[in-house]
Structures are given as structure tokens and as C-alpha cells.
Design an enzyme around this catalytic site. Structure first.
Site, PDB file in Angstrom:
ATOM      1  N   ASP A   4       0.850  -1.193   0.000  1.00 12.78           N
ATOM      2  CA  ASP A   4       0.000   0.000   0.000  1.00 12.78           C
ATOM      3  C   ASP A   4       0.882   1.238   0.000  1.00 12.78           C
ATOM      4  O   ASP A   4       1.663   1.460   0.938  1.00 12.78           O
ATOM      5  CB  ASP A   4      -0.915   0.007   1.226  1.00 12.78           C
ATOM      6  CG  ASP A   4      -2.023  -1.030   1.119  1.00 12.78           C
ATOM      7  OD1 ASP A   4      -2.768  -0.982   0.128  1.00 12.78           O
ATOM      8  OD2 ASP A   4      -2.122  -1.897   2.008  1.00 12.78           O
ATOM      9  N   ASP A  32      -9.731  -6.870  -1.009  1.00 10.56           N
ATOM     10  CA  ASP A  32      -8.751  -6.359  -0.055  1.00 10.56           C
ATOM     11  C   ASP A  32      -9.469  -5.739   1.134  1.00 10.56           C
ATOM     12  O   ASP A  32     -10.269  -4.812   0.969  1.00 10.56           O
ATOM     13  CB  ASP A  32      -7.874  -5.303  -0.732  1.00 10.56           C
ATOM     14  CG  ASP A  32      -6.828  -4.706   0.207  1.00 10.56           C
ATOM     15  OD1 ASP A  32      -6.676  -5.216   1.331  1.00 10.56           O
ATOM     16  OD2 ASP A  32      -6.172  -3.737  -0.205  1.00 10.56           O
TER      17      ASP A  32
END
Length: 859
Positions: free
Chosen positions: A580, A759
Site C-alpha cells: 500500500d 482487499d
């Protein structure tokens, strides 16, 4: 010592098994070779049938005895060496359960990486513990068997080597060679078998399958007595029952004895299908780019340092077999190559046809010819291949030198000794003299020496070698050629770094482990209610689950040890690593995480694909830097292109159609520009990412509806993946929002081959829901990195959840009795398609019609 006693040395090589009868002074009095076949079922795979070895052994020994004219009762002992590591699985009847995995077989590359990441003391022989571990070695191959052929592994009483199999057939005794175990099984004479390493890898029972285990097993040093020939073995070989069989070992290491290389500063260069550089060191030494040192592997108190090249003579044989007529001899090719100057007028080759053993230890590396022009002919190409092998040896010596080992001389044996051109090339490239012994068949002579010791013809191995080994001549470097070959070496050394990204498929659009169409259909057509295509066989629910990819998210890892976190993911068997990338610029994701420099550092810590999720306002600004850092995939958010009025100040230079060459126009990657709307800006950025050679994806936040234009882009093949967020982007540990899975179902109905990633909040329970909806990539952070039993257990739990999901959805589809996607998903997909671009790819009607056109749905 008895003058009329003879011994037999046997060399089980890659392409044939050779036997020679030696007298007590080390002279060959008769020899014979028996070939056998190698099967290559897939690129990088190589197998042989153990039954072929046994048949060849009988032919070779009988042929050698006939050539020598020696009576069987005059043979005091025999000993054999074999390729290492060629791994055999034997059942409880001692019969092979499958073809043997040949030493050059590279199918266990992924397992080798996990072995290297296990952080165990047994790995000190692999560059001092820093790895890597070669896919050639015993444990990676055995781990591959356990994971990919579990029925074979569980049925195996014995997992051993070529060497152990033949000794068992000869004497009936189950034993292992201390040499093979020390150099390829991570065995230590101080610590014993690597029990803690096997435990970490989930195969603790492998130690019980090794031939050294149990009351009947043993570890024998080279030269120790294995036993006497059984009646059946004696009949097979044409020898006397009870003839002594001495323990041997790996061909090249036994060849050290046959070359008389037993003192520090000496090096043996064993040439054949492969090259092996083995040096004697007076103390323990570890470092990057070589293997070892191995204590007591050849002689007690002797340390051995090792380098190696996987494909050398086999490359030369490949060229003659593939590129030359049947009447072309090696002498013909040598003569043509001798007419070509060093450096081959700009042509340089890489000899990594079956990967690289050292100094790179890269199973994925491959061979290459670089710099070809219309001027180059067959002689240029042949010489370039010869030079590449010699340069590979010189590069290994340079690597060892940097760690403190510098050989004074090299004693060479094997196939390279038959070519004067190649011998001189090695001497010039390495800048060292080459010593050649009277008997160039060093492994067989080494076996003869061990057999003579077992037969009590000599008191010790050094004493036998002193008499039986004789140096006949020396090839010295030509100083003018040394200078010319240094330029060749420099160009050779530059090839691997230049080509690594291609070998590792960095520029491929998709990853190796993206499921095939058949796997995708089996995994996801059932959740949609349709019958999966058969393709000639039924694989069941496990095959469905195998299409699911697991990607640990380092957002939940310890940020002080991210390198260890990605290494742990690789060791756990994960498919990708999810990174991320947040910079706090987007109001939906105010968190800060990592940037391209950290991605670059993580790239060096793992060979797993790095999937970067950009939750930032201006994703375009990071693309070039992330690609340069080693990202394999980049995903950005659809939503940032719908807030352009709020973020006009974040415009950046971006070339559009209509601009003059070299004159950029005002546009935006980070916001919507022009009249095309959000979709056109998303398409532009997707094209930019795709053109950089990495996979491209678009992410949707939980409250974002599935856009029609996004579906259209995916159907046109402009996207590799869509990321469906089931939590708000920015922080880990949130609750899974199951209502979001409706988007997954709709998207799967419209795009059967798309990678759909879920996710956020993924765990053992929610993974079942996600897979049932149609997801084929599961991103999990807190669940995996916080798993009470460790990340590997978490990965395994998610895979079990995938099995459960595919099984349950297949049952549901059977109960419904349907043959197509559910009406809701079909209607939604049709509406999305019509709203965006109309019929799919020229197929009238709907996505369902498109599926029918491709044979994926039967209506």
C-alpha cells in the site's frame, strides 16, 4: 598390495554410465560406456529412469571387463560416483515410484527460495547463510515432491540419490554417502541432519525417509565399506558374489581424489555436461557467490570450497546437435572457432541454458547470444559458447578471490581436456596454469582409489592417490591472450545483470502464476452457476482452489522489519506481496506508508511479485519511480478521477494527442481533463502503466458503484485486474463489508478471465464469501501477519477456505441445475456493457453471448 588385483571405478554421469578396470598403479586396462536417455517434460525440467541406470551399470561393467581381459575373481572391489543431486523416490518394495529428478532439473526453484528464507543454521554453506539455495539440491526437490506430488511423497519409504539407489541394488544395504549429504543435503558432521530446517519447511518426516535413518540406515564416508555384491547383483555385473563395494559420492568431489587435489591452494576443475570448481581450504570460509565450505566432505579435516556452472559441455553438445549436420565433428567446430579472434568480433554468449549455479545461483536465468550480425558465422557462435563457459569459470574464481581464496593452480579433467583450443581458453581467461593428469577420467580414478582402500590395497586415500595419480603436462596462460580475454570476461560479466529482468519476466504483462483459462473457468464458472469446460479431465475442487492467489499486505506488518516481512511471505508460499503506497494527499486515505525507495529495498528482499496499490490523489506521479524500483503491478483508484474540480491545482504535464512533438499540453494524470470524462483519464493512466511493462489495475472504494466504463475497459483487455476494497482504504484491522461482494459477482459475470482482488478484512471466514462471489486474489494483512500460528499457517488457512468455497459453490450450482450465470449477474453485466460500449468484441447481445462465443457457457 597384490599386483594381480584390480579395482573397478564407475562414473554415473548425465548422459551415460562409464566403468573402467584399473590396476593397482592407477592405469586403465579396460573401459566401456553405456548411454541412457534424459526426458525433458517441460522447460527447465529433466528426468531419468532409475531402471536405465541399473541396465547401463551391467552393460558398462561387463564391457569394461571384456575390454580388460580380467577374470572376475581378480577384481578386489568396486566403487561408484554419480551425478549429484539426482533424487529418487522409492516405495516400500525399494522400487522407484516415479522418474528421478535429474540434478539439472529446476522445477523446484520456488521451493529453493523458501528453503533459503528459512533462516536456519544449516544454511551457512549457502553464502554464509544469506543464500540463495540452488534448485538442484536435495531439500528443494524433496519439498517439491511433498507439495506437488503428495501421493508419491507419502508412499515413499526412501528419498535418496542415484548413488544410494545403486548401492542398494548392489548390496541390499540402505545407506547414504557422507559426501553427498554434506554438500547437497545440508547435513553437517558436527550437527547431523538438518532437523530444524525440515521442521520449518513442514517436512520433518523427510529425515525418516533418508537412507541414513533407522536401525538399518547409515552414513558412510568415501572409501568405507558398503558391503559385498549380492548374488543377483554379481550375476548382473558378471562379477563374483561378495566382491567389496566401497562408498563413493558426488562425481566431481570424488574426482578431486582422482586428480590428487588434497592440499590447500589446489583446485580441481571437473568438466563434462557441467563445470565444477572445487578448492581445498585450510579453514572454514563462507561468503556470497559460492558454496561451502564443507567440512569432512572428502577427507577428514578437509574443507572444500565450491563453485559451479550448470550447463557447459551440454551447451556445446546442444550446439552441435541443433545447429550442425550429423557429419560435423567437434574437431571441425574447433578448427572453425580457432580462425575467429578472441571476442568473436562483438559476439558474446551466456552459458546459463539450465540456470546458473554460481555466482548468481539463479534457476530462472537462461542462455543468450548477444551481438549477432550478418558477418557472424558458425565458427563465431561456437567460439562464443566456448568463451562463455571459460569466462563463467573465471568469474567464479574472481568471486572466491574476493572472499580470500586464491588457487595457485588448477587441475582439470573431463571433456574439456579433449580440446586444446578450449584448454588454452580456460588458462588465458583465468590467468592460471592448468595441470592435466595421466588419467583424465578423474571421477572414475577417484572411485578406483576408494575401492583400492576398501580392498586394503593401500592404507589411506592420500597414500593411494600418491601412487595412482600422475601429472603429465601443464597448459600455461599466453600473456597476450590473457589481456584479450579480460575484455571478453568484462562483456560476459555484464550480460547477466543486463538480462535478469527479462529472465524474471519483469516486463511480462501477467505473472507466471496467474491461472490459465481452464483453471479460471473451473474456479469461477461454478460460482456463477455454469458448467466448467472439461478439457478432457476433471480436476475437482482442489484444482479450482489452486487458481486462488494469496497476497499478504505489509500494511499490517512490522514497519521496522519490512524486509523480513516480505521474506516471510515468500517462505510461507504466498503468491504476491501487496504494498500500500499512501502519501496522505487523497482525502479518502490520509495515512502515510511507503514510497518507491522502500519498494526498491523490498525488491531485493524477495523474488515474489510486488503489487503496489496507490491510494493517492495523483497516482501518475509515482508510476515511473515504482517501475524503476521493481514493482510488478500498479493499481490506482477510480475515485481520484471524479474529484477533479476539487483538485485542479494538482495538474501536471502530460502529453495529449494534438500536441506538437516535444511540446506538452496541460493535462492531468491525477484528475479528469479534456472532454472524455473520468473514463478517458483512467484509460490514459492505465495505458501509461501498461506501456511501462507492468500489470495494471483499478481499485474501487467500498461505496463506489461498479462503473460501466470500468467494465468495458476490462472487457477490452485494457486492465489486468480490478481491486474491490471491502474496507475503507488507509488502515488495517477494519471489518469486512460483505455487501461489496455484489460488485465482485457482477464483474465476474462480465469478465470471466479478469483478476479480481478483494482487499480488507479477509480472514478464514470472509475468504470463503469472497471466493464464492468470484474473487481470485485474496489480500490479507492483519489476519496473516497477526496469525497466532504464524504467517505460513494463515496462508494455508486461506487456501483451505478457497477449497471450501469452490466446493460449496459447485454443489450449489448442481442443486440449482443451472447452466449459466445467475439471472441477476447476467442482467447486471448486460446493462453495464450496453451502457458503456455496446456488444462485447463484436459479439452481438451480451457478455453471456460473448462467453458462448468463446465456448465458456453452454446455453
Amino acid at each position: 598390495m597384490i599386483s594381480d588385483c584390480y579395482v573397478i571405478g564407475v562414473d554415473g554421469g548425465t548422459e551415460s554410465l562409464r566403468a573402467a578396470v584399473f590396476d593397482s598403479a592407477g592405469h586403465i586396462v579396460g573401459a566401456h560406456a553405456a548411454p541412457y536417455d534424459t526426458q525433458f517434460p517441460h522447460p527447465g525440467w529433466a528426468e531419468q529412469r532409475p531402471e536405465d541406470w541399473w541396465a547401463a551399470l551391467g552393460q558398462a561393467v561387463r564391457g569394461a571387463m571384456n575390454a580388460a581381459g580380467v577374470f572376475p575373481h581378480h577384481v578386489a572391489a568396486l566403487c561408484l560416483d554419480t551425478t549429484c543431486c539426482t533424487v529418487v523416490a522409492l516405495g516400500y518394495d525399494d522400487e522407484p515410484l516415479r522418474p528421478a529428478l535429474l540434478w539439472m532439473d529446476m522445477r523446484s526453484a520456488a521451493q529453493a527460495e523458501r528453503v533459503a528464507a528459512a533462516a536456519d543454521v544449516a544454511l551457512e554453506v549457502n553464502s554464509g547463510g544469506s543464500g540463495p539455495v540452488s534448485a538442484e539440491w536435495m531439500i528443494p526437490k524433496a519439498l517439491w515432491l511433498a507439495e506437488c506430488e503428495p501421493d508419491v511423497y507419502s508412499a515413499a519409504k526412501t528419498v535418496c540419490e542415484y548413488q544410494d539407489y545403486l548401492n542398494l541394488r548392489l548390496t541390499g544395504r540402505r545407506c547414504a554417502s557422507a559426501n553427498n549429504m554434506s554438500v547437497r543435503w545440508h547435513y553437517s558432521t558436527r550437527r547431523g541432519p538438518p532437523l530444524s530446517l525440515l521442521e520449518k519447511l513442514g517436512i520433518p518426516d523427510l529425515a525418516d525417509k533418508w537412507p541414513c535413518s533407522g536401525p538399518e540406515g547409515a552414513v558412510l564416508a568415501p572409501g568405507e565399506l558398503v558391503g559385498g555384491l549380492t548374488r543377483a547383483a554379481a550375476d548382473h555385473l558378471g562379477l563374483v558374489e561378495g566382491t567389496r563395494v566401497a562408498q563413493g559420492g558426488a562425481d566431481a568431489f570424488i574426482g578431486m581424489i582422482g586428480l590428487g587435489v588434497v592440499r590447500p591452494g589446489q583446485m580441481a576443475l571437473l568438466t563434462g555436461s557441467s563445470h565444477l570448481q572445487l578448492g581445498v581450504v585450510d579453514s572454514e570460509l563462507h561468503g556470497p557467490g559460492f558454496f561451502g565450505t564443507y567440512q569432512d566432505a572428502v577427507l577428514p579435516g578437509c574443507h572444500v570450497i565450491e563453485g559451479g556452472q550448470t550447463s557447459t559441455g551440454s551447451v556445446i553438445a546442444w550446439f552441435r546437435r541443433t545447429c550442425c549436420g550429423p557429419s560435423t565433428s567437434y574437431a571441425d567446430l574447433d578448427n572453425e572457432a580457432a580462425e575467429v579472434p578472441p571476442g568473436c568480433e562483438g559476439l558474446v554468449a551466456l552459458d546459463h541454458f539450465q540456470g546458473n549455479r554460481t555466482p548468481h545461483t539463479d534457476a530462472r536465468s537462461r542462455g543468450a547470444l548477444v551481438g549477432l550480425t550478418l558477418k557472424h558465422g558458425r565458427g563465431h557462435m561456437f567460439r562464443a559458447l566456448l568463451e562463455s563457459v571459460a569466462a563463467g569459470t573465471a568469474l567464479i574464481l574472481r568471486t572466491m578471490s574476493s572472499a580470500g581464496y586464491r588457487p595457485e593452480s588448477i587441475t582439470l579433467a573431463g571433456g574439456a581436456a579433449r580440446s586444446e583450443l578450449w584448454l588454452q581458453m580456460h588458462a588465458d581467461m583465468c590467468g592460471l596454469p592448468l595441470r592435466l593428469t595421466r588419467c583424465s577420467e578423474a571421477p572414475m580414478l577417484g572411485c578406483a582409489i576408494l575401492a583400492a582402500v576398501a580392498a586394503r590395497m593401500y592404507d589411506s586415500i592420500p597414500a593411494a592417490a600418491e601412487v595412482m595419480v600422475a601429472v603429465e603436462r601443464e597448459v600455461t596462460p599466453n600473456q597476450d591472450s590473457v589481456i584479450a580475454h579480460q575484455q571478453v570476461l568484462a562483456r560476459y560479466a555484464a550480460l547477466y545483470p543486463a538480462l535478469t529482468s527479462i529472465f524474471h519476466k519483469k516486463f511480462d504483462k501477467c505473472y507466471d502464476n496467474i491461472p490459465s483459462r481452464a483453471e479460471t473457468c473451473r474456479a469461477f464458472c461454478a460460482p456463477l452457476g455454469q458448467s466448467a469446460p472439461d478439457e478432457g479431465s476433471s480436476q475437482g475442487t482442489d484444482a479450482n482452489a489452486s487458481a486462488i492467489l494469496v497476497a499478504p499486505s505489509i500494511l499490517a506488518a512490522d514497519f521496522a522489519h519490512l524486509g523480513a516481512a516480505v521474506s516471510e511471505a515468500e517462505a510461507a508460499g504466498a503468491d504476491w506481496v501487496h504494498l500500500d503506497v499512501f502519501d496522505g494527499s487523497w482525502d479518502r486515505c490520509p495515512n502515510f506508508t511507503i514510497g518507491p525507495p522502500v519498494v526498491s529495498a523490498l525488491r531485493s528482499a524477495t523474488k515474489l511479485p510486488l503489487d503496489c496499490h496507490l491510494a493517492v490523489q495523483d497516482p501518475g506521479r509515482y508510476v515511473d519511480a515504482l517501475v524503476a524500483a521493481g514493482a510488478n503491478g500498479i493499481t490506482f483508484h477510480w475515485e481520484v478521477f471524479n474529484h477533479h474540480q476539487q483538485h485542479q491545482q494538482q495538474q501536471r504535464w502530460y502529453p495529449h494527442e494534438g500536441s506538437e512533438p516535444g511540446e506538452p499540453s496541460w493535462g492531468s494524470i491525477g484528475c479528469c481533463s479534456g472532454g472524455g470524462g473520468a473514463g478517458s483519464s483512467v484509460a490514459a493512466l492505465a495505458a501509461q502503466i501498461r506501456s511501462a511493462g507492468v500489470r495494471v489495475g483499478v481499485a474501487l472504494a467500498p461505496d463506489t458503484e461498479l462503473p460501466a466504463e470500468l467494465v468495458s475497459m476490462a472487457q477490452r483487455g485494457e486492465l489486468d485486474m480490478v481491486l474491490i476494497m471491502t474496507v475503507d482504504p488507509g488502515f488495517g484491522g477494519q471489518t469486512f463489508q460483505s455487501q461489496v461482494l455484489g460488485k465482485v459477482r457482477q464483474l465476474r459475470a462480465a469478465c470471466p478471465r479478469l483478476l479480481i482482488q478483494v482487499d480488507g478484512g479477509v480472514n478464514g471466514k470472509t475468504a470463503v464469501e469472497a471466493v464464492a462471489a468470484g474473487a481470485n486474489v485474496l489480500v490479507a494483512g492483519t489476519f496473516l501477519y497477526g496469525h497466532p500460528e504464524g504467517l505460513a499457517a494463515g496462508v494455508a488457512q486461506l487456501r483451505r477456505a478457497a477449497v471450501s468455497a469452490t466446493a460449496s459453490t459447485a454443489t450449489a450450482a448442481e442443486m440449482r441445475g443451472t447452466v449459466g450465470p445467475c439471472d441477476e449477474c447476467v442482467q447486471t453485466a448486460e446493462a453495464l456493457t450496453v451502457a458503456s460500449t455496446g456488444p462485447v468484441s463484436g459479439v452481438g447481445g451480451s457478455p453471456t453471448d460473448a462467453l458462448c462465443q468463446e465456448g465458456l457457457v453452454e446455453l
